[in-house]
Design a protein around this motif. Structure first.
Motif, short mmCIF file in Angstrom:
data_model
loop_
_atom_site.label_atom_id
_atom_site.label_comp_id
_atom_site.label_asym_id
_atom_site.label_seq_id
_atom_site.Cartn_x
_atom_site.Cartn_y
_atom_site.Cartn_z
N SER A 73 14.71 2.31 -2.48
CA SER A 73 13.07 2.63 -2.37
C SER A 73 13.36 4.27 -3.02
CB SER A 73 12.69 2.47 -1.01
OG SER A 73 13.22 3.77 -0.16
N GLU A 75 11.95 6.39 -1.27
CA GLU A 75 11.99 7.21 -0.25
C GLU A 75 13.23 7.32 0.45
OE1 GLU A 75 9.71 4.70 -0.15
OE2 GLU A 75 8.20 6.11 -1.44
N GLU A 77 15.87 4.66 1.12
CA GLU A 77 16.27 3.85 2.05
C GLU A 77 16.84 2.61 0.76
OE1 GLU A 77 12.77 4.95 4.17
OE2 GLU A 77 12.90 3.83 2.40
N ARG A 99 8.64 -5.62 1.75
CA ARG A 99 8.82 -4.22 2.25
C ARG A 99 8.27 -3.79 3.74
NH1 ARG A 99 7.51 -4.42 -2.77
NH2 ARG A 99 8.66 -4.04 -4.45
N ASP A 100 6.89 -4.41 3.94
CA ASP A 100 6.30 -3.99 4.99
C ASP A 100 6.98 -4.93 6.18
OD1 ASP A 100 4.84 -2.22 4.06
OD2 ASP A 100 3.22 -3.55 3.48
N LYS A 103 9.74 -2.46 6.99
CA LYS A 103 9.26 -1.49 7.73
C LYS A 103 8.82 -1.52 9.13
CE LYS A 103 5.06 1.71 7.41
NZ LYS A 103 3.92 2.09 6.57
N TYR A 104 8.33 -2.82 9.42
CA TYR A 104 7.78 -3.10 10.79
C TYR A 104 8.83 -3.90 11.52
CZ TYR A 104 3.40 -0.76 9.87
OH TYR A 104 2.59 0.11 9.67
N SER A 105 10.16 -3.81 11.09
CA SER A 105 11.21 -4.81 11.68
C SER A 105 11.57 -4.33 13.21
CB SER A 105 12.58 -4.87 10.93
OG SER A 105 13.10 -3.61 10.72
N ASP A 107 13.95 -1.75 13.75
CA ASP A 107 15.46 -1.64 13.50
C ASP A 107 16.15 -2.92 13.34
OD1 ASP A 107 15.37 1.21 13.68
OD2 ASP A 107 15.11 1.11 15.77
N ASP A 177 19.61 5.71 3.43
CA ASP A 177 19.47 5.13 4.84
C ASP A 177 19.21 3.54 4.49
OD1 ASP A 177 19.65 7.42 6.35
OD2 ASP A 177 17.26 7.74 6.13
N GLY A 181 13.30 -0.77 9.15
CA GLY A 181 12.22 0.36 9.63
C GLY A 181 12.33 0.44 10.99
N PRO A 182 11.89 1.53 11.74
CA PRO A 182 12.07 1.33 13.19
C PRO A 182 10.79 1.11 13.79
CG PRO A 182 11.15 3.63 11.99
CD PRO A 182 11.63 2.75 11.03
#
Length: 192
Positions: A73, A75, A77, A99-100, A103-105, A107, A177, A181-182
């Protein structure tokens, strides 16, 4: 994929397909250039094959016919998203909001990714009902069989998890990273 032995060449040679993948799925083979020479700590070679609108890049890793696909990415990652190029195309076409899902995984929790995918699919169908037609056109042109959303989410989860300790993506800015995502899906206020 039955239409071409080299799907990347087919995309590059077909202007309409190039535009469809770029406009609908943010997979633009015209954005394959890179400024900083990226590398993997393992030393395996990377070949940039496409980019997205946010500065992210897609890379083929290693050598041979079945090369894993990495995504880095803009950003900072990076990670494996598919076992090979055909699977990566199936992912970006069949799960355009992949990707989303990451992001909403929460971790890397598969249940969270499945929940996010359900909300994202609903949102996509509401905001862009033409996407189903674009998916059908891209799949037909590429000879792809689009797998069901839960299967695509599971494959994405397995691919990202498959990276080992030597699979660290680096460029001139340093180490990247991982892709998980967190955030849990409940973090998105529209999904409560």
């Amino acid at each position: 994929m039955s239409r071409s032995a080299d799907p990347l060449r087919r995309i590059r040679d077909d202007q309409a397909l190039t535009e469809l993948l770029s406009d609908s799925f943010e997979f633009d083979v015209r954005r394959a250039d890179h400024v900083d020479a990226p590398r993997l700590m393992s030393g395996l070679p990377l070949e940039a094959v496409a980019g997205d609108f946010t500065g992210g890049k897609f890379y083929l890793c290693g050598e041979g016919p079945a090369r894993p696909v990495w995504y880095a990415s803009g950003e900072g990652e990076a990670g494996v998203i598919a076992r090979d190029f055909s699977e990566a195309l199936g992912l970006v076409v069949g799960l355009p909001y992949w990707r989303d899902c990451l992001k909403y995984s929460d971790d890397g929790d598969l249940t969270s990714m499945r929940a996010a995918a359900s909300f994202l699919q609903r949102d996509m169908l509401t905001s862009d009902p033409e996407m189903v037609s674009a998916q059908s056109r891209a799949a037909g042109t590429l000879g792809l069989e689009i797998k069901p959303v839960p299967v695509l989410v599971e494959h994405l989860h397995m691919a990202v998890r498959s990276a080992g300790p030597a699979d660290v993506f680096l460029d001139g800015t340093g180490e990247y990273d991982g892709l998980f995502g967190p955030f849990p899906p409940s973090r998105n206020p529209r999904w409560r």
